[in-house]
Design a protein around this motif. Structure first.
Motif: not given
Length: 483
Positions: A384-404
């Motif tokens: 199974x071939x997986x991609x190894x990240x080569x870049x930093x992912x930027x988080x857009x926002x932190x979700x707050x979902x009490x129901x979920x």
């Protein structure tokens, strides 16, 4: 406090300066002492006609040359390594000791020649064993004792073969001078009693001096030739092997080479490490091996080469990882099944996400071929071939979902192995929803079972909430669940 821009020598530099100063001072004192003693012996030897004293004067004259050579060699040998002399200049000390050996042997040839003439051809040579002859010889003994002790102390302190050779010379001068005194005393007694056959005592004493010089020369020659030919010190290699073998992680010692230049040792060491060991870990083991060598040879310059080797207890999973590591690839989630008596391997491989499908498939095909070539019992491999990240992912926002979060906690409650789920966080990364959480398990639960439960929980989360793109579960023991 030192002013800005000023140079403050460190402890090592200060120690090197102290070593050079001590060695130069004791070598120069030896030169001055040799000049004084040689001059006295020449004057008294000519006056008395004693071959014993003249042989000692010749011996001291060559000691003077040897002391000067030692002084000059130390000035050169203490220079630091440079581009043309990468192991330093220490061999100059060994070479100067070799020259001193040759000079001593030349002294012996002359002494034996003169003694032979007096014993067999010129027995009527008159000897005047005056009081001054005895005074000079006793002064010579006192000076030789003083300088040999000083030289030996500095030679031992800094492991200097050139200074050790000088100390050896002057310590034997004490014995040879004593033999000459004895010869002169016997000659004086013979002259007073008219015992003619005792008149041969002076040339016989000279032959005894020659014998002592030959013995010293032989000892010195063996040391200097060994050093010039890079002979390993007796017993040191086996001690190094014993100490390095005790270092954790060392599977075998393939080569130990030791050479000495002046007062400094150089050690080349090849050690075998498990091929599963990371590059960083191999560096730590190499450092421990260097420290083990320096327990035997303090201050030695140690070069360690770590060579990957198959471990003694490797299983088939380790052998697969070993092939992948050799190609600098990371494989995980290896699963091996036995189907109709044949082994089938399934594995995950991470490759650079910037590769094309064709490039990635070519690399995996080559990896599978290498694994089958080394692990003969494997019949088939599915990767199974997986991609190894080569870049930093930027988080857009932190979700707050009490129901979920409440719904996910309810799903986790259905798993009896999970004691508690806490620290639930949601993130929106690249327009996708990520969730992470901490789960506690029994302290004694096996890691394989923990992984199975995590996988099942992840599947349950994604089945109930397809909008979840990635789920990260951090497992913790029940008694320590807040780290």
């Amino acid at each position: 406090m030192a002013q800005a821009g000023s140079f403050v020598p460190n402890a090592t530099q200060l120690e090197l300066e102290a070593m050079r100063r001590d060695k130069h001072a004791v070598a120069l004192n030896s030169v001055f002492a040799a000049i004084f003693i040689t001059g006295l012996k020449v004057v008294v030897g000519v006056y008395t006609g004693s071959l014993g004293i003249l042989s000692e004067a010749a011996h001291s004259g060559l000691d003077l040359i040897a002391a000067f050579i030692t002084f000059m060699s130390i000035r050169v040998s203490d220079k630091p390594a440079d581009a043309d002399h990468q192991f330093g200049h220490g061999k100059v000390e060994n070479f100067s000791a070799f020259i001193e050996t040759g000079l001593l042997l030349l002294t012996c040839v002359w002494i034996v020649y003169e003694a032979g003439k007096r014993l067999f051809f010129h027995g009527n040579i008159e000897i005047k064993p005056s009081i001054w002859a005895f005074v000079v010889m006793f002064i010579s003994i006192a000076v030789d004792i003083w300088r040999s002790r000083k030289l030996k102390r500095i030679a031992d302190k800094y492991n200097s073969q050139a200074l050790e050779a000088d100390a050896l010379h002057f310590s034997t001068d004490v014995w040879s001078s004593s033999v000459v005194i004895l010869g002169l005393a016997v000659v004086a007694y013979a002259q007073r009693t008219g015992t003619t056959w005792l008149m041969k005592a002076d040339p016989l004493a000279a032959l005894c001096v020659a014998g002592i010089v030959v013995y010293v020369s032989w000892r010195l020659a063996r040391q200097t030739v060994d050093a010039l030919l890079d002979a390993a010190p007796a017993g040191v290699r086996s001690k190094i092997i014993d100490h390095v073998s005790a270092v954790e992680g060392v599977l075998e010692i393939e080569r130990v080479r030791i050479r000495k230049a002046g007062n400094h040792y150089f050690v080349d060491l090849n050690i075998g490490l498990s091929r599963q060991v990371t590059f960083q870990r191999s560096g730590l083991v190499a450092d421990a091996a260097r420290a083990a060598v320096r327990q035997v040879l303090p201050e030695a310059d140690v070069d360690v080469i770590a060579i990957p080797r198959a471990g003694r207890g490797e299983n088939i999973f380790d052998r697969i990882r070993g092939v992948a590591t050799r190609n600098n690839w990371y494989v995980h989630d290896i699963s091996i099944q036995e189907i109709d008596g044949k082994l089938h391997v399934e594995q995950h491989v991470e490759l650079d996400e910037r590769l094309t499908m064709m490039q990635a498939h070519d690399l995996v095909t080559r990896l599978e071929a290498d694994i089958r070539d080394e692990v003969k019992e494997i019949d088939s491999i599915l990767t199974h071939i997986e991609s190894e990240p080569a870049r930093i992912e930027h988080t857009q926002r932190i979700e707050s979902d009490a129901k979920l979060e409440k719904q996910l906690l309810a799903i986790a409650d259905r798993f009896k192995e999970i004691h508690d789920m806490h620290d639930v966080e949601f993130k929106r990364v690249g327009g996708r929803l990520y969730v992470s959480c901490h789960c506690t398990f029994d302290d004694n639960m096996t890691l394989s079972r923990v992984h199975e439960v995590q996988t099942e929980l992840e599947i349950a989360f994604k089945h109930a909430h397809p909008e979840l793109f990635r789920v990260l579960i951090h497992p913790e023991p029940a008694t320590d669940a807040r780290r």
